[in-house]
Design a protein around this motif. Structure first.
Motif, mmCIF file in Angstrom:
data_model
loop_
_atom_site.group_PDB
_atom_site.id
_atom_site.type_symbol
_atom_site.label_atom_id
_atom_site.label_comp_id
_atom_site.label_asym_id
_atom_site.label_seq_id
_atom_site.Cartn_x
_atom_site.Cartn_y
_atom_site.Cartn_z
ATOM 1 N N ARG A 1 0.823 -1.206 0.000
ATOM 2 C CA ARG A 1 0.000 0.000 0.000
ATOM 3 C C ARG A 1 0.861 1.261 0.000
ATOM 4 O O ARG A 1 0.542 2.241 -0.671
ATOM 5 C CB ARG A 1 -0.928 -0.001 1.214
ATOM 6 C CG ARG A 1 -1.879 1.160 1.239
ATOM 7 C CD ARG A 1 -2.794 1.063 2.435
ATOM 8 N NE ARG A 1 -3.799 2.102 2.384
ATOM 9 C CZ ARG A 1 -4.724 2.281 3.276
ATOM 10 N NH1 ARG A 1 -4.804 1.469 4.319
ATOM 11 N NH2 ARG A 1 -5.598 3.250 3.165
ATOM 12 N N GLU B 1 -0.456 1.891 -4.215
ATOM 13 C CA GLU B 1 -1.820 1.815 -3.690
ATOM 14 C C GLU B 1 -2.777 1.157 -4.677
ATOM 15 O O GLU B 1 -3.681 0.422 -4.279
ATOM 16 C CB GLU B 1 -2.333 3.201 -3.282
ATOM 17 C CG GLU B 1 -3.611 3.089 -2.502
ATOM 18 C CD GLU B 1 -3.902 4.263 -1.600
ATOM 19 O OE1 GLU B 1 -5.069 4.382 -1.209
ATOM 20 O OE2 GLU B 1 -2.988 5.051 -1.290
ATOM 21 N N TRP C 1 -2.257 -2.479 -4.325
ATOM 22 C CA TRP C 1 -2.842 -2.886 -3.047
ATOM 23 C C TRP C 1 -4.350 -3.044 -3.179
ATOM 24 O O TRP C 1 -4.918 -4.027 -2.727
ATOM 25 C CB TRP C 1 -2.481 -1.863 -1.978
ATOM 26 C CG TRP C 1 -3.178 -2.058 -0.668
ATOM 27 C CD1 TRP C 1 -2.866 -2.975 0.291
ATOM 28 C CD2 TRP C 1 -4.307 -1.324 -0.194
ATOM 29 N NE1 TRP C 1 -3.737 -2.849 1.337
ATOM 30 C CE2 TRP C 1 -4.639 -1.831 1.085
ATOM 31 C CE3 TRP C 1 -5.056 -0.275 -0.710
ATOM 32 C CZ2 TRP C 1 -5.679 -1.337 1.832
ATOM 33 C CZ3 TRP C 1 -6.104 0.219 0.052
ATOM 34 C CH2 TRP C 1 -6.420 -0.309 1.303
ATOM 35 N N ARG C 2 -4.990 -2.079 -3.845
ATOM 36 C CA ARG C 2 -6.448 -2.151 -4.039
ATOM 37 C C ARG C 2 -6.826 -3.395 -4.882
ATOM 38 O O ARG C 2 -7.805 -4.069 -4.588
ATOM 39 C CB ARG C 2 -6.980 -0.896 -4.728
ATOM 40 C CG ARG C 2 -6.981 0.319 -3.831
ATOM 41 C CD ARG C 2 -7.582 1.540 -4.549
ATOM 42 N NE ARG C 2 -7.233 2.772 -3.901
ATOM 43 C CZ ARG C 2 -7.769 3.206 -2.776
ATOM 44 N NH1 ARG C 2 -8.695 2.486 -2.172
ATOM 45 N NH2 ARG C 2 -7.394 4.341 -2.236
#
Length: 119
Positions: free
Chosen positions: A105, A109, A112-113
């Protein structure tokens, strides 16, 4: 009195003084192996690890113990010990995964999502 050795000694490690791991695999051309090493390796890597094989044997022994009303306390202790190790390992692995997700993250990000949306 503290000597320079006392200050620096913790920083020096002898060879092989750290963590040691051992992979259990059949050694080719070893007189210790009964059977055919190539087959042993394939069974372990393609069918079931030694732990999985032993787990099935322990399950069978426990089933026989119940069916014949024959207590096997040493087998029960082994099974309980394995369960404890697995439970502790789950906690450690989950903590490692959470830390890895936080690192992901921090640097990616969007990645990560994508990972946390996985089904």
């Amino acid at each position: 009195m503290i000597t320079p050795f006392d200050v620096w000694a913790p920083m020096f490690r002898a060879p092989f003084s750290g963590d040691v791991t051992q992979e259990i695999v059949p050694r080719f051309f070893s007189p210790d192996i009964k059977g055919i090493p190539e087959i042993e390796l394939k069974v372990q890597t393609e069918v079931a690890s030694y732990g999985k094989q032993l787990g099935k044997i322990l399950e069978a022994l426990q089933a026989l113990s119940v069916a014949t009303n024959t207590p096997l306390p040493e087998i029960d202790e082994l099974v309980a010990g394995v369960r404890e190790v697995k439970a502790a390992s789950r906690v450690e692995i989950r903590a490692d995964a959470e830390a890895a997700l936080e690192r992901l993250r921090a640097v990616d990000e969007d990645g990560w999502r994508d990972v946390i949306r996985a089904p």
